[in-house]
Design a protein around this motif. Structure first.
Motif, PDB file in Angstrom:
ATOM      1  N   LEU B 289       8.631  10.136  -1.347  1.00  0.00           N
ATOM      2  CA  LEU B 289       8.487  10.461   0.072  1.00  0.00           C
ATOM      3  C   LEU B 289       7.153  11.151   0.337  1.00  0.00           C
ATOM      4  O   LEU B 289       6.415  10.791   1.256  1.00  0.00           O
ATOM      5  CB  LEU B 289       9.636  11.377   0.497  1.00  0.00           C
ATOM      6  CG  LEU B 289       9.728  11.652   1.986  1.00  0.00           C
ATOM      7  CD1 LEU B 289      10.722  10.705   2.613  1.00  0.00           C
ATOM      8  CD2 LEU B 289      10.138  13.077   2.256  1.00  0.00           C
ATOM      9  N   ARG B 290       6.829  12.109  -0.507  1.00  0.00           N
ATOM     10  CA  ARG B 290       5.579  12.850  -0.297  1.00  0.00           C
ATOM     11  C   ARG B 290       4.368  11.967  -0.556  1.00  0.00           C
ATOM     12  O   ARG B 290       3.353  12.063   0.128  1.00  0.00           O
ATOM     13  CB  ARG B 290       5.548  14.096  -1.178  1.00  0.00           C
ATOM     14  CG  ARG B 290       6.483  15.195  -0.665  1.00  0.00           C
ATOM     15  CD  ARG B 290       6.405  16.445  -1.514  1.00  0.00           C
ATOM     16  NE  ARG B 290       6.942  16.228  -2.843  1.00  0.00           N
ATOM     17  CZ  ARG B 290       6.320  16.578  -3.958  1.00  0.00           C
ATOM     18  NH1 ARG B 290       5.152  17.168  -3.900  1.00  0.00           N
ATOM     19  NH2 ARG B 290       6.872  16.352  -5.124  1.00  0.00           N
ATOM     20  N   ALA B 291       4.512  11.070  -1.560  1.00  0.00           N
ATOM     21  CA  ALA B 291       3.404  10.162  -1.858  1.00  0.00           C
ATOM     22  C   ALA B 291       3.096   9.291  -0.645  1.00  0.00           C
ATOM     23  O   ALA B 291       1.927   9.066  -0.297  1.00  0.00           O
ATOM     24  CB  ALA B 291       3.752   9.300  -3.065  1.00  0.00           C
ATOM     25  N   VAL B 292       4.163   8.832   0.014  1.00  0.00           N
ATOM     26  CA  VAL B 292       3.985   7.980   1.190  1.00  0.00           C
ATOM     27  C   VAL B 292       3.301   8.756   2.316  1.00  0.00           C
ATOM     28  O   VAL B 292       2.521   8.209   3.087  1.00  0.00           O
ATOM     29  CB  VAL B 292       5.360   7.434   1.634  1.00  0.00           C
ATOM     30  CG1 VAL B 292       5.296   6.851   3.024  1.00  0.00           C
ATOM     31  CG2 VAL B 292       5.838   6.392   0.645  1.00  0.00           C
ATOM     32  N   GLY B 293       3.568  10.043   2.370  1.00  0.00           N
ATOM     33  CA  GLY B 293       2.959  10.854   3.414  1.00  0.00           C
ATOM     34  C   GLY B 293       1.537  11.271   3.102  1.00  0.00           C
ATOM     35  O   GLY B 293       0.753  11.548   4.001  1.00  0.00           O
ATOM     36  N   GLU B 294       1.218  11.334   1.821  1.00  0.00           N
ATOM     37  CA  GLU B 294      -0.125  11.786   1.459  1.00  0.00           C
ATOM     38  C   GLU B 294      -1.091  10.614   1.320  1.00  0.00           C
ATOM     39  O   GLU B 294      -2.222  10.667   1.787  1.00  0.00           O
ATOM     40  CB  GLU B 294      -0.083  12.549   0.126  1.00  0.00           C
ATOM     41  CG  GLU B 294       0.660  13.866   0.178  1.00  0.00           C
ATOM     42  CD  GLU B 294      -0.105  14.942   0.922  1.00  0.00           C
ATOM     43  OE1 GLU B 294      -1.302  14.768   1.180  1.00  0.00           O
ATOM     44  OE2 GLU B 294       0.523  15.959   1.262  1.00  0.00           O
ATOM     45  N   HIS B 295      -0.646   9.577   0.639  1.00  0.00           N
ATOM     46  CA  HIS B 295      -1.556   8.467   0.361  1.00  0.00           C
ATOM     47  C   HIS B 295      -0.742   7.177   0.303  1.00  0.00           C
ATOM     48  O   HIS B 295      -0.399   6.693  -0.774  1.00  0.00           O
ATOM     49  CB  HIS B 295      -2.279   8.709  -0.966  1.00  0.00           C
ATOM     50  CG  HIS B 295      -3.549   7.945  -1.075  1.00  0.00           C
ATOM     51  ND1 HIS B 295      -3.627   6.612  -0.722  1.00  0.00           N
ATOM     52  CD2 HIS B 295      -4.782   8.296  -1.499  1.00  0.00           C
ATOM     53  CE1 HIS B 295      -4.863   6.189  -0.920  1.00  0.00           C
ATOM     54  NE2 HIS B 295      -5.586   7.201  -1.381  1.00  0.00           N
ATOM     55  N   PRO B 296      -0.409   6.635   1.472  1.00  0.00           N
ATOM     56  CA  PRO B 296       0.513   5.496   1.498  1.00  0.00           C
ATOM     57  C   PRO B 296       0.003   4.291   0.707  1.00  0.00           C
ATOM     58  O   PRO B 296       0.786   3.572   0.106  1.00  0.00           O
ATOM     59  CB  PRO B 296       0.637   5.183   2.991  1.00  0.00           C
ATOM     60  CG  PRO B 296      -0.461   5.899   3.652  1.00  0.00           C
ATOM     61  CD  PRO B 296      -0.811   7.058   2.804  1.00  0.00           C
ATOM     62  N   LYS B 297      -1.319   4.118   0.712  1.00  0.00           N
ATOM     63  CA  LYS B 297      -1.869   2.942   0.035  1.00  0.00           C
ATOM     64  C   LYS B 297      -1.597   3.029  -1.462  1.00  0.00           C
ATOM     65  O   LYS B 297      -1.161   2.061  -2.099  1.00  0.00           O
ATOM     66  CB  LYS B 297      -3.367   2.878   0.291  1.00  0.00           C
ATOM     67  CG  LYS B 297      -3.929   1.507   0.141  1.00  0.00           C
ATOM     68  CD  LYS B 297      -5.330   1.489   0.710  1.00  0.00           C
ATOM     69  CE  LYS B 297      -5.910   0.107   0.683  1.00  0.00           C
ATOM     70  NZ  LYS B 297      -7.280   0.122   1.200  1.00  0.00           N
ATOM     71  N   ALA B 298      -1.859   4.211  -2.009  1.00  0.00           N
ATOM     72  CA  ALA B 298      -1.606   4.387  -3.441  1.00  0.00           C
ATOM     73  C   ALA B 298      -0.122   4.201  -3.733  1.00  0.00           C
ATOM     74  O   ALA B 298       0.257   3.550  -4.718  1.00  0.00           O
ATOM     75  CB  ALA B 298      -2.046   5.783  -3.873  1.00  0.00           C
ATOM     76  N   ALA B 299       0.717   4.762  -2.857  1.00  0.00           N
ATOM     77  CA  ALA B 299       2.156   4.624  -3.069  1.00  0.00           C
ATOM     78  C   ALA B 299       2.555   3.153  -3.042  1.00  0.00           C
ATOM     79  O   ALA B 299       3.357   2.690  -3.853  1.00  0.00           O
ATOM     80  CB  ALA B 299       2.907   5.405  -1.999  1.00  0.00           C
ATOM     81  N   ASP B 300       1.974   2.421  -2.102  1.00  0.00           N
ATOM     82  CA  ASP B 300       2.278   0.997  -1.974  1.00  0.00           C
ATOM     83  C   ASP B 300       1.872   0.251  -3.240  1.00  0.00           C
ATOM     84  O   ASP B 300       2.601  -0.598  -3.757  1.00  0.00           O
ATOM     85  CB  ASP B 300       1.534   0.441  -0.757  1.00  0.00           C
ATOM     86  CG  ASP B 300       2.097  -0.897  -0.315  1.00  0.00           C
ATOM     87  OD1 ASP B 300       3.154  -1.297  -0.856  1.00  0.00           O
ATOM     88  OD2 ASP B 300       1.497  -1.539   0.557  1.00  0.00           O
ATOM     89  N   THR B 301       0.689   0.588  -3.731  1.00  0.00           N
ATOM     90  CA  THR B 301       0.202  -0.064  -4.952  1.00  0.00           C
ATOM     91  C   THR B 301       1.167   0.155  -6.108  1.00  0.00           C
ATOM     92  O   THR B 301       1.338  -0.707  -6.960  1.00  0.00           O
ATOM     93  CB  THR B 301      -1.172   0.511  -5.331  1.00  0.00           C
ATOM     94  OG1 THR B 301      -1.938   0.650  -4.147  1.00  0.00           O
ATOM     95  CG2 THR B 301      -1.878  -0.409  -6.294  1.00  0.00           C
ATOM     96  N   LEU B 302       1.798   1.321  -6.119  1.00  0.00           N
ATOM     97  CA  LEU B 302       2.722   1.631  -7.215  1.00  0.00           C
ATOM     98  C   LEU B 302       4.111   1.052  -6.971  1.00  0.00           C
ATOM     99  O   LEU B 302       5.048   1.340  -7.701  1.00  0.00           O
ATOM    100  CB  LEU B 302       2.831   3.139  -7.392  1.00  0.00           C
ATOM    101  CG  LEU B 302       1.542   3.788  -7.903  1.00  0.00           C
ATOM    102  CD1 LEU B 302       1.663   5.289  -7.872  1.00  0.00           C
ATOM    103  CD2 LEU B 302       1.235   3.305  -9.307  1.00  0.00           C
ATOM    104  N   GLY B 303       4.241   0.261  -5.909  1.00  0.00           N
ATOM    105  CA  GLY B 303       5.512  -0.415  -5.695  1.00  0.00           C
ATOM    106  C   GLY B 303       6.504   0.337  -4.836  1.00  0.00           C
ATOM    107  O   GLY B 303       7.669  -0.036  -4.770  1.00  0.00           O
ATOM    108  N   ILE B 304       6.056   1.399  -4.185  1.00  0.00           N
ATOM    109  CA  ILE B 304       6.961   2.097  -3.268  1.00  0.00           C
ATOM    110  C   ILE B 304       6.891   1.418  -1.909  1.00  0.00           C
ATOM    111  O   ILE B 304       5.798   1.147  -1.408  1.00  0.00           O
ATOM    112  CB  ILE B 304       6.564   3.583  -3.130  1.00  0.00           C
ATOM    113  CG1 ILE B 304       6.570   4.257  -4.496  1.00  0.00           C
ATOM    114  CG2 ILE B 304       7.496   4.297  -2.176  1.00  0.00           C
ATOM    115  CD1 ILE B 304       5.977   5.648  -4.478  1.00  0.00           C
TER     116      ILE B 304
END
Lengths: 428, 423
Positions: B289-304
């Motif tokens: 959840l926090r990853a999506v709020g801080e850096h959504p692109k990176a989170a997306d790359t990691l499959g979130i």
């Protein structure tokens, strides 16, 4: 008309450009203008229409008559649905613009009071629209400069407070001095309330949305305190200010019950001033550039800080005028409940009017008319006037998400990006 | 080079000399304020009495009496000494704790002064503070859920208001407070869904979308209220959750009446607080959840799944806000009145910022704001000449000061308010 046409001098710049490019100007493109109304006009219109349809559904769903009708038979239910909506919207229309039959009868009877009463709804709609115009311009000007002034409500309160104070405290001035002074005080009160969040944004990066929300509530508490304390009308049990001196009233054009006053024309004049300022002056150009592209503006040597503060201050001043207009033109004193959420509605107005002064004026006239009509709808059709807020929210949602409207009405997506405002996150 | 600069910046964050000086001066000023504002007009030998038990408690403690003037001077001197140490040496990373202590001294001094020669029930006061902080803290938790996932939510107020109205209506019809509460949670979730669709799917400006919901909620609740609730009082008479004292614990002196003699809303708030804190910072769910709020692109790359995470967070936030709305009708007033939330949702937003987007920080802010609220309603009883409006203003002013970075910078999630575009 002079039959001899003077030969046009050749366009020198064009010639040079052609020479440089070593090719002739491209053949004129075939006119690709789409038929009909451009989407920037069409979408607001459709949003309003859809909003009205939503309102009708809402009225039907909450009407006891309709349920009773369906209890009897399907046909009776449908009739009841039609009846309820027709009655409500007829009341809305006649309440907002006047009843044509009554107007004609009144004109034929020649009774002056009856004529005034018959035409009052229309003029009252203009009275209701006036603060909307000021407040809508305030928010639109902010949007143009890239700041989201959600604090018009608080600025409006401050403007009303300062205008009221000057209005009742100064005694014995002629109107030509007193009225402008009171209006100026209103603008100043709002401007201060806009300047603070603007300055905080420019200097510390504190986001103006949060700061203006906080300033709203500070303004409410402040006016509560003033109206129960220092500015309380002597001898009154209610939190209400003393009556403003008649020399500071915005003059009315007709006798009672018509409240139509000078403020409406001031608002129109202000709309022109804002248009002129935004689109015809260097300051306005800088403001818009900072709003659309702050980095580019900085690169071009414009002072982003100055423009942010300026935009918030001017926006606050306009909102303050809305408050001053209400107390000087309509109420002639200040009470806590004088604003019915103009400040929040103004966000919808600015967006509905595409942040252009002309659009804001039109949107304000529409909302003012709806609000005014809603009062009589409440009386004669038993539909609480809060339905207008529901309508406004629905319209605003459609304006903000035009994709919904487009998919509802099968409109094509425009080629270029839309002019929706883009505000970054809290960080600034 | 880059590392040195960032290390340099970090150092500034921790022990900035300006901040150290500002803090030290602030402590001393608070100490001086204690003397200058509160001691004049008091006479030697005056006593302030604090009640320490509720009338209903089985174990009655004797009231706590303090000598007014010596206490005030004592508090002032300690504050000034702390300020002096802060100026000379600085408390480093404990500065915020010391700040809390000095502010606590100031508030205590204020109470000692306000109740000089009179009696103030401290336990009752703290209990009121806690219950007033419930909607604020819950609102803040709702905001934290949304904003940690990167969606700005200024619609907490509207969701609360709708929750309040719906719980009154459904609670009255079913004559069951629990069903009313469930309906409030559902209503909050529904509004949150609108907010989520507008701001995540249609990438609408999230503040506009929040405004839409606030205007809609005000209109809807006032409409229903005018059309049904005011006309038919039977529709606006829900059963309420009374106080639910926890056996044994509620009899503990001082702590019992303050903490364990409340309505279920207070207990649920504590549970939510702990659960949310653990979930956000100790679990994979929270990390995502926090990853999506801080850096959504990176989170997306990691499959979130950024969109799914945001939808979930916003709807959960809406449920919390709807629950908070239930507090107003089912936990407090027992009926719905138009615009009864009166800006609590926005104070919740302020508490969220004040608490730096942390659940416990937000709770602390909620307590502080709740205290201002509780105190404002007692000033008149105590006969204090300060207008209650100024106390009610304090939370807003405090938030603006925090936001301006005078007392430490509030740092929102990096992608807060920015719609995510999948490439």
């Amino acid at each position: 008309m002079n039959p001899e046409k003077t030969p046009q001098p050749p366009d020198f710049g064009k010639l040079v450009l052609e020479e440089i490019n070593h090719e002739a100007a491209p053949p004129p493109q075939p006119e690709r203008r789409k038929r009909g109304i451009p989407q920037s006009v069409l979408i607001p219109l459709l949003a309003v229409l859809t909003g009205l349809i939503f309102g009708a559904i809402f009225i039907i769903l909450t009407s006891q008559e309709v349920y009773n009708g369906f209890g009897q038979s399907f046909g009776a239910g449908l009739t009841a649905m039609w009846d309820v909506v027709a009655r409500s919207y007829t009341a809305l229309f006649t309440g907002a613009l006047g009843d044509p039959v009554r107007m004609i009868n009144a004109l034929q009877s020649g009774n002056a009071l009856e004529i005034r009463r018959a035409f009052n709804p229309f003029l009252e709609s203009l009275v209701t629209s006036t603060p909307y115009i000021f407040a809508g311009l305030a928010v639109a000007l902010g949007f143009r400069a890239g700041v989201f002034n959600i604090g018009a409500e608080g600025q409006l309160f401050m403007g009303a407070i300062t205008a009221t104070y000057v209005g009742y405290k100064l005694v014995g001035l002629p109107m030509i001095i007193h009225l402008p002074l009171a209006l100026l005080a209103g603008a100043l009160g709002g401007a201060i309330w806009g300047f603070i969040p603007g300055w905080l944004k420019a200097k510390t990066g504190g986001h103006e949305v949060i700061n203006t929300i906080m300033m709203n509530y500070i303004a409410f508490r402040l006016s509560e305190w003033l109206l129960t304390g220092p500015m309380k009308r002597p001898g009154s049990y209610n939190p209400v200010s003393p009556e403003i001196q008649p020399s500071a009233w915005l003059p009315r054009f007709f006798e009672d019950p018509i409240r139509f006053h000078l403020g409406f024309f001031l608002a129109l004049g202000m709309a022109y001033v804002v248009y002129w300022f935004l689109f015809k002056t260097t300051w306005g150009f800088e403001l818009r550039t900072v709003g659309s592209n702050p980095y580019g503006a900085k690169y071009a040597g414009m002072d982003v800080t100055k423009n942010t503060v300026l935009a918030m201050t001017l926006s606050g001043a306009l909102a303050g005028l809305a408050g001053a207009n209400e107390v000087l033109g309509v109420n002639h004193s200040l009470a806590m409940a004088f604003s019915s959420g103009y400040g929040f509605d103004s966000i919808a107005l600015a967006l509905l009017g595409n942040n252009h002064p002309v659009g804001v004026v039109l949107a304000s006239l529409l909302f003012g008319t709806l609000r005014n009509g809603a009062t009589s709808m409440q009386l004669s059709a038993n539909v609480p006037n809060d339905i207008i807020s529901v309508l406004q929210a629905v319209i605003l949602a459609f304006i903000a998400a035009p994709a919904i409207i487009r998919s509802l009405y099968r409109l094509r997506k425009p080629a270029e990006g839309e002019g929706m405002i883009t505000i970054k996150g809290w960080g600034g | 080079m880059a590392t040195t600069t960032s290390a340099f910046h970090r150092k500034i964050e921790v022990v900035s000399p300006t901040r150290q000086r500002v803090m030290g001066i602030l402590f001393i000023l608070l100490g001086l304020a204690l003397v200058f504002f509160f001691t004049p007009g008091l006479s030697q030998g005056q006593v302030t009495t604090f009640g320490l038990s509720l009338a209903t408690s089985d174990i009655q403690l004797p009231p706590w009496q303090v000598h007014t003037l010596p206490t005030l001077y004592g508090l002032a001197v300690v504050s000034a000494i702390l300020g002096g140490i802060q100026l000379a040496r600085g408390f480093g990373r404990y500065t915020n704790w010391v700040l809390g202590l000095v502010v606590g001294f100031f508030i205590f001094g204020f109470l000692v002064w306000a109740a000089a020669g009179k009696s103030l029930n401290l336990v009752g006061m703290l209990n009121t503070t806690l219950s007033r902080s419930v909607p604020i803290t819950l609102g803040a938790l709702s905001g934290i859920l949304c904003e940690r996932s990167g969606v700005v939510n200024i619609a907490i107020e509207g969701m609360m208001l709708t929750g309040a109205m719906v719980s009154a209506l459904v609670g009255s019809i079913t004559q069951n407070a629990w069903i009313g509460l469930l309906a409030a949670i559902f209503a909050g979730a529904l509004l949150a869904l609108i907010h989520a669709v507008l701001s995540i799917k249609y990438k609408t400006n999230q503040i506009v979308s929040g405004t839409v919901i606030n205007i809609f909620a005000t209109g809807l609740t006032s409409y229903i209220s005018a059309k049904f609730l005011q006309v038919n009082q039977a529709l606006n008479n829900p059963p309420t959750f009374g106080g639910t004292p926890i056996p044994l614990l509620s009899e503990v002196p001082i702590l019992g009446p303050v903490l364990f003699n409340n309505s279920i809303f207070v207990y649920v708030m504590f549970v939510l607080l702990i659960v949310l804190n653990i979930a956000l910072f100790q679990t994979r769910w929270g990390l995502r959840l926090r990853a999506v709020g801080e850096h959504p692109k990176a989170a997306d790359t990691l499959g979130i799944d950024v969109f799914k995470t945001r939808y979930m967070a916003v709807i959960l936030g809406g449920m919390v806000a709807g629950f908070a709305g239930g507090y107003f009708t089912l936990g407090s007033a027992g009926r719905f009145d138009e615009v009864m939330t009166a800006g609590r949702g926005f104070i919740g937003l302020a508490a969220m910022i004040f608490g730096n987007w942390n659940p416990f920080g937000a709770f602390g802010a909620g307590l502080l704001f709740g205290f201002a609220d509780a105190l404002a309603s007692r000033l008149a009883i105590l006969g204090v000449a300060i207008p209650s409006q100024f106390l009610l203003m304090a939370p807003y002013i405090a938030t603006m000061i925090v936001l301006a970075g005078v007392i430490g910078r509030a740092r929102p999630p990096a992608a807060d308010g920015i719609p995510y575009e999948k490439e």
